[in-house]
Design a protein around this motif. Structure first.
Motif, PDB file in Angstrom:
ATOM      1  N   GLY A  64       1.144  12.159  -9.567  1.00 55.34           N
ATOM      2  CA  GLY A  64       0.989  13.342  -8.729  1.00 55.34           C
ATOM      3  C   GLY A  64      -0.183  13.261  -7.784  1.00 55.34           C
ATOM      4  N   GLN A  68       0.991  17.904  -5.698  1.00 48.85           N
ATOM      5  CA  GLN A  68       0.700  16.597  -5.088  1.00 48.85           C
ATOM      6  C   GLN A  68      -0.155  16.775  -3.841  1.00 48.85           C
ATOM      7  OE1 GLN A  68       4.776  15.389  -4.555  1.00 48.85           O
ATOM      8  NE2 GLN A  68       4.653  13.830  -6.150  1.00 48.85           N
ATOM      9  N   MET A 117       5.515  16.196  -0.060  1.00 44.97           N
ATOM     10  CA  MET A 117       4.873  16.360  -1.362  1.00 44.97           C
ATOM     11  C   MET A 117       5.083  17.781  -1.853  1.00 44.97           C
ATOM     12  SD  MET A 117       1.161  14.665  -0.745  1.00 44.97           S
ATOM     13  CE  MET A 117       0.959  13.021  -0.092  1.00 44.97           C
ATOM     14  N   LEU A 144      -8.592   4.305  -3.369  1.00 53.52           N
ATOM     15  CA  LEU A 144      -8.942   3.171  -2.515  1.00 53.52           C
ATOM     16  C   LEU A 144      -9.273   1.937  -3.353  1.00 53.52           C
ATOM     17  CD1 LEU A 144     -11.110   4.867   0.251  1.00 53.52           C
ATOM     18  CD2 LEU A 144      -8.712   4.208   0.345  1.00 53.52           C
ATOM     19  N   LEU A 151      -6.241   4.489   5.914  1.00 55.03           N
ATOM     20  CA  LEU A 151      -5.992   4.050   4.541  1.00 55.03           C
ATOM     21  C   LEU A 151      -6.246   5.206   3.565  1.00 55.03           C
ATOM     22  CD1 LEU A 151      -5.174   1.468   3.059  1.00 55.03           C
ATOM     23  CD2 LEU A 151      -7.597   0.986   2.721  1.00 55.03           C
ATOM     24  N   ARG A 152      -7.311   5.936   3.807  1.00 60.95           N
ATOM     25  CA  ARG A 152      -7.698   7.015   2.898  1.00 60.95           C
ATOM     26  C   ARG A 152      -6.748   8.207   2.986  1.00 60.95           C
ATOM     27  NH1 ARG A 152     -11.825   9.437   0.086  1.00 60.95           N
ATOM     28  NH2 ARG A 152     -13.064   7.560  -0.029  1.00 60.95           N
ATOM     29  N   PHE A 153      -6.373   8.581   4.181  1.00 62.42           N
ATOM     30  CA  PHE A 153      -5.553   9.789   4.349  1.00 62.42           C
ATOM     31  C   PHE A 153      -4.056   9.503   4.251  1.00 62.42           C
ATOM     32  CE2 PHE A 153      -8.203  13.450   5.641  1.00 62.42           C
ATOM     33  CZ  PHE A 153      -9.452  12.838   5.673  1.00 62.42           C
ATOM     34  N   HIS A 154      -3.617   8.378   4.760  1.00 59.68           N
ATOM     35  CA  HIS A 154      -2.174   8.117   4.828  1.00 59.68           C
ATOM     36  C   HIS A 154      -1.715   6.995   3.907  1.00 59.68           C
ATOM     37  CE1 HIS A 154      -2.015   9.845   9.212  1.00 59.68           C
ATOM     38  NE2 HIS A 154      -2.350  10.741   8.306  1.00 59.68           N
ATOM     39  N   GLY A 155      -2.641   6.311   3.307  1.00 61.15           N
ATOM     40  CA  GLY A 155      -2.220   5.138   2.552  1.00 61.15           C
ATOM     41  C   GLY A 155      -1.577   4.129   3.473  1.00 61.15           C
ATOM     42  N   ARG A 202       1.237   3.994  -3.034  1.00 61.19           N
ATOM     43  CA  ARG A 202       1.030   5.432  -2.788  1.00 61.19           C
ATOM     44  C   ARG A 202       2.207   6.235  -3.358  1.00 61.19           C
ATOM     45  NH1 ARG A 202      -1.275   9.167   0.965  1.00 61.19           N
ATOM     46  NH2 ARG A 202       0.254  10.500   1.994  1.00 61.19           N
ATOM     47  N   ALA A 206      -3.627  15.275  -3.021  1.00 59.81           N
ATOM     48  CA  ALA A 206      -3.793  14.409  -1.849  1.00 59.81           C
ATOM     49  C   ALA A 206      -5.011  14.839  -1.029  1.00 59.81           C
ATOM     50  CB  ALA A 206      -2.538  14.446  -0.990  1.00 59.81           C
ATOM     51  N   VAL A 232       0.845  -1.206   0.000  1.00 62.22           N
ATOM     52  CA  VAL A 232       0.000   0.000   0.000  1.00 62.22           C
ATOM     53  C   VAL A 232       0.880   1.256   0.000  1.00 62.22           C
ATOM     54  CG1 VAL A 232      -1.768   1.261   1.255  1.00 62.22           C
ATOM     55  CG2 VAL A 232      -1.868  -1.212   1.164  1.00 62.22           C
ATOM     56  N   PRO A 264      -2.292  10.415  -4.849  1.00 65.73           N
ATOM     57  CA  PRO A 264      -2.203   9.094  -4.209  1.00 65.73           C
ATOM     58  C   PRO A 264      -3.062   8.060  -4.934  1.00 65.73           C
ATOM     59  CG  PRO A 264      -2.721  10.824  -2.604  1.00 65.73           C
ATOM     60  CD  PRO A 264      -2.875  11.436  -3.964  1.00 65.73           C
ATOM     61  N   ASP A 291       2.614  11.490   7.818  1.00 63.94           N
ATOM     62  CA  ASP A 291       2.251  10.450   6.857  1.00 63.94           C
ATOM     63  C   ASP A 291       1.284  10.958   5.792  1.00 63.94           C
ATOM     64  OD1 ASP A 291       3.860   8.645   7.988  1.00 63.94           O
ATOM     65  OD2 ASP A 291       2.303   7.420   8.921  1.00 63.94           O
ATOM     66  N   PHE A 292       0.644  12.090   6.070  1.00 61.84           N
ATOM     67  CA  PHE A 292      -0.264  12.645   5.063  1.00 61.84           C
ATOM     68  C   PHE A 292       0.508  13.398   3.990  1.00 61.84           C
ATOM     69  CE2 PHE A 292      -2.929  16.106   3.389  1.00 61.84           C
ATOM     70  CZ  PHE A 292      -3.959  15.357   2.841  1.00 61.84           C
ATOM     71  N   PHE A 293       1.464  14.217   4.391  1.00 60.50           N
ATOM     72  CA  PHE A 293       2.115  15.087   3.408  1.00 60.50           C
ATOM     73  C   PHE A 293       3.519  14.629   3.017  1.00 60.50           C
ATOM     74  CE2 PHE A 293       2.719  17.155   7.590  1.00 60.50           C
ATOM     75  CZ  PHE A 293       4.092  17.260   7.635  1.00 60.50           C
ATOM     76  N   THR A 294       3.907  13.439   3.472  1.00 63.16           N
ATOM     77  CA  THR A 294       5.175  12.874   2.987  1.00 63.16           C
ATOM     78  C   THR A 294       4.893  11.504   2.382  1.00 63.16           C
ATOM     79  OG1 THR A 294       5.711  11.745   5.058  1.00 63.16           O
ATOM     80  CG2 THR A 294       6.461  14.013   4.840  1.00 63.16           C
ATOM     81  N   TYR A 295       5.843  11.020   1.629  1.00 64.05           N
ATOM     82  CA  TYR A 295       5.719   9.677   1.071  1.00 64.05           C
ATOM     83  C   TYR A 295       7.090   9.100   0.773  1.00 64.05           C
ATOM     84  CZ  TYR A 295       6.579  11.591  -3.635  1.00 64.05           C
ATOM     85  OH  TYR A 295       7.139  12.207  -4.738  1.00 64.05           O
ATOM     86  N   LEU A 302       2.052   8.779  -6.503  1.00 60.79           N
ATOM     87  CA  LEU A 302       2.402  10.193  -6.320  1.00 60.79           C
ATOM     88  C   LEU A 302       3.518  10.602  -7.272  1.00 60.79           C
ATOM     89  CD1 LEU A 302       2.088  10.447  -2.459  1.00 60.79           C
ATOM     90  CD2 LEU A 302       0.987  11.988  -4.082  1.00 60.79           C
TER      91      LEU A 302
END
Lengths: 541, 288
Positions: A66, B133, B129, A71, B236-240, A58, B137, A54, A68, B284-288, A62
């Motif tokens: 650009g 992005q 991000m 679902l 899952l939705r916000f942070h993957g 993501r 997001a 997962v 995520p 975890d929301f604004f980084t990846y 991204l």
């Protein structure tokens, strides 16, 4: 060896590592050390660097789109075994690589390489506005004084009258001689006629003194106006349309290269370009008018422009094929106008595509007394550290006008022009062309031999003369031959996707990517895929 | 994770530095030890004839009789030496904290063997991000809502402030999670969560993206296991971040604690608002 001695040796080895070990371990957390921490149970465990599917999805989404992963896309992995996960992930990557969203990510990436910004360029010295009565009039310079004898004076709100010879009849009014208006269907909206002051609406092609009304010079003549359909005059927003169109042309060239999955070399050496309504109008009618920048001789053959593309068609983009003297984005108007000198153009190319910035050595460049007497920067002490390479590189853009985006053909701009040499030697007035593009003044005795010579040739070694005529294409190809281009593109793309600079200890990774890039015929999508599927990318810290 | 790495660095640096000090490799022990020669004393002029370790053996000699031959670990030994040798007032008593194996009659001060560290393979860098992005997001997490004020997208309006280059005066995008960035994320989180809740409350439950398993005013007592289900879905939705599996056990604890604490103080709706803001402000929301 006894056990005690073995242990002692081991311990000494540990001491030998000393602080260095501590520093290395701090940068690279190690699971084994957790047991050594007395309060390990209170310390957050270190995450494994291996991203789960997962998290990986993501990141991939991204980077490639650009946005995520959705679902639904994540849910598609539920219940799959490792092999199926790998297969589905590969399918997603392939699908995303072919998406327009990925092309836009690459466009965004290339903006950071090509630095597009044309906000300083004025694309017309002739501008129009609308007054409170709804009458269109010219707003540039002192033209109102030229037309009516008084600064700021506009026309009367009545239909224009003409004498028997066709001259505009004026009426004395408050210190000015004012004319009436005529109805014109302007180029920006031919379906809606507008009132335009009669002087401003003149459509003569030449002034009384023979000046070309479509040129910057003609713009100041009383007998010249905005031309047929007001084509030589822009409203303030029209400037923005033209400016944005040039920038978008650049973006579209990058996007098309990715979408078509072409060789990356085509982006730098190809002849694809794009035009929309405003840009086509500019190439047809406005190349002689921009302030301070030289767009003539036009680099685009107007005969190749679509005839059905009206100015208002800003969203209608058409592909053009330019002649073979063009070299991809490196000769696009957005690049040439952003980097206005040949040296600046070469410098950007070396930085962005060869990863080879021109910079002085550590400790600086030695100052040599009297070195300034040497006029050739390739030979002058201190300067030559960079210019011995930069001057021959800059010569590749020699056929494109500096401070502009025109193209100087060898037919009309040969290496030496007799008229320019003659005027330089006998002191008679030299033409604008001679003064701009040829040496007409000698600062030193050494300069005298170059009088009448096309500027890019000056001080250029015989082995570099071909650079001028072959253009940036030759530069690109030679950097492919010596391997610098593909290696730099591989490295910088990897650094973009990995989010960090690559160290010298990762040269083998760059080598591997470079070889792959070559094997894949320099296709950018394939390069990106190789990076995304590397073990390096799958781990995150 | 980063904090953990930093703590690890501090601990390991301290341990290594102090380990060196105990063997005389570091500069601090001889200079500050009460029994050590001062830099101006004659004894200090002859370090070449006397190795640092033998010097330290001399320093430690008076304590050896009280030292156990096994037991205490490295950290304890170091603190004992620091207390006695460095002359801290009131601590200059002999303590049995040092483990010494004698080798040829001399104490061996080497630490116990350690497992050679495995150098971790290189990886990509977790990064912030960029603004486009981030905009995407927000829309992805909220089902289309992003940060706007009076219909104007704030990620575009504030782009120059937030480090987007214009390629004239600035040419590199600033992707640092700077205090300024955090400040705007804070503003964005509050505005977006408010907008999201407004929309959710006027949306049929089946089409909601936030209140999927629980209602906005449903208490945790009533929601029961659905509270965790909703939190899991939101992560899952916000942070993957997939916390559905057994291997992710415990990952939900902090979020559940946040919700329950906020609910204890306020209403369930306010608690969900706190969760929403926290989800967006979390790295975890604004980084990846």
């Amino acid at each position: 060896m006894t056990r005690a001695r073995s242990q002692r040796d081991n311990r000494r080895t540990f001491f030998g590592m000393g602080l260095l070990t501590a520093v290395v371990l701090s940068a690279v957390p190690v699971q084994a050390q957790e047991a050594d921490i007395a309060n390990a149970e209170l310390v957050c465990p270190v995450d494994t660097p291996e991203a789960d599917v997962v998290g990986r999805l993501r990141a991939l989404s991204l980077d490639l789109r650009g946005t995520p992963a959705s679902l639904e896309e994540i849910a598609a992995f539920d219940g799959l075994d490792d092999a199926a996960v790998a297969e589905l992930e590969d399918r997603f990557v392939e699908e995303w690589l072919t998406s327009d969203a990925f092309a836009q990510r690459v466009v965004r990436r290339h903006r950071s390489l090509l630095w597009p910004n044309l906000s300083q360029i004025e694309f017309s010295t002739r501008t129009v506005g609308v007054d409170g009565r709804g009458i269109v009039f010219r707003t540039d310079g002192n033209i109102q004084e030229t037309y009516r004898g008084m600064r700021g004076a506009t026309c009367l709100d009545e239909p224009a009258r003409y004498d028997t010879e066709g001259n505009v009849v004026t009426t004395p009014d408050a210190g000015a001689r004012r004319e009436g208006w005529v109805m014109v269907r302007p180029f920006w909206d031919p379906s809606t006629p507008v009132k335009v002051c009669a002087f401003d609406a003149q459509d003569a092609l030449t002034a009384d003194d023979g000046a070309d009304c479509s040129s910057e010079t003609g713009g100041g003549r009383r007998g010249c106006g905005c031309g047929p359909d007001l084509r030589w005059c822009l409203r303030s927003n029209d400037q923005t349309l033209v400016r944005n169109a040039m920038l978008e042309d650049l973006d579209r060239r990058v996007a098309a290269n990715v979408v078509e999955d072409e060789s990356y070399l085509d982006l730098l050496t190809g002849n694809r370009a794009f035009v929309n309504g405003p840009l086509a109008h500019f190439w047809r009618h406005l190349t002689k008018i921009p302030r301070f920048v030289r767009m003539e001789p036009s680099a685009v053959d107007v005969q190749t422009l679509p005839t059905d593309l009206a100015f208002s068609a800003a969203a209608d983009w058409r592909e053009l094929r330019l002649d073979d003297r063009h070299s991809g984005v490196l000769t696009s108007p957005a690049f040439l106008l952003r980097f206005q000198s040949d040296r600046a153009r070469a410098n950007r190319y070396y930085n962005a595509f060869l990863c080879q910035p021109f910079q002085p050595p550590a400790g600086g460049i030695e100052i040599v007394t009297g070195a300034a007497a040497e006029p050739d920067l390739q030979a002058r002490a201190g300067c030559k550290y960079c210019h011995a390479v930069l001057e021959p590189a800059a010569a590749h853009w020699g056929r494109f006008t500096e401070y502009g985006a025109g193209m100087l053909s060898p037919t009309f701009y040969p290496a030496v022009r007799d008229d320019c040499r003659r005027c330089a030697l006998n002191g008679s007035g030299c033409s604008d062309d001679c003064n701009r593009f040829y040496v007409t003044k000698a600062q030193t005795e050494a300069d005298r031999q170059w009088l009448g010579t096309f500027r890019p040739y000056v001080f250029l070694g015989a082995e570099h003369v071909r650079n001028i005529e072959a253009g940036p294409r030759l530069l690109v190809r030679s950097s492919v031959v010596d391997g610098r281009l593909q290696r730099c593109v591989a490295r910088s793309t990897a650094e973009w996707l990995l989010g960090r600079p690559l160290g010298s200890n990762e040269d083998s990774f760059v080598d591997e990517l470079t070889r792959g890039f070559e094997d894949d015929d320099f296709r950018y999508r394939a390069l990106v895929k190789r990076i995304l599927q590397s073990e390096l990318y799958r781990r995150v810290r | 994770m980063l904090q953990s790495a930093f703590i690890r660095f501090i601990l390991l640096s301290s341990v290594s530095a102090l380990s060196i000090a105990t063997t005389g490799c570091g500069p601090s022990a001889p200079a500050s030890a009460s029994a050590a020669p001062t830099s101006s004393s004659p004894a200090a002029q002859a370090p070449a004839r006397q190795s640092a370790s033998s010097w330290l053996s001399g320093v430690l000699a008076p304590f050896e009789t009280a030292m156990p031959t096994s037991g205490a670990g490295l950290t304890h030994r170091v603190s004992g030496i620091a207390g006695s040798v460095f002359g801290v007032p009131g601590t200059a008593q002999v303590v049995d904290v040092v483990t010494v194996d004698t080798v040829d009659g001399h104490p061996d001060l080497a630490p116990p063997p350690v497992v050679a560290p495995t150098i971790e393979a290189p990886s990509r860098s977790r990064r912030r991000m960029d603004l486009s992005q981030l905009d995407a997001a927000f829309k992805s997490a909220t089902g289309g809502i992003t940060w706007d004020e009076a219909g104007k997208n704030q990620w575009e309006a504030l782009a120059p402030t937030l480090g987007k280059p214009d390629f004239l005066t600035t040419t590199e995008e600033d992707l640092t999670p700077s205090p300024l960035f955090q400040k705007f994320m804070n503003d964005a989180a509050r505005k977006v969560c408010a907008d999201l809740f407004t929309r959710e409350l006027s949306t049929p439950p089946a089409r909601r993206v936030f209140f999927v398993d629980v209602g906005p005013d449903e208490s945790s007592d009533r929601a029961g296991a659905r509270l965790d289900a909703n939190l899991t879905r939101l992560l899952l939705r916000f942070h993957g971040s997939d916390v559905r599996g057994a291997e992710a056990q415990g990952h939900l604890d902090g979020w559940r604690w946040l919700y329950l604490t906020a609910e204890h103080l306020e209403t369930p709706r306010a608690a969900w608002s706190a969760v929403c803001v926290a989800l967006i402000e979390h790295p975890d929301f604004f980084t990846y």
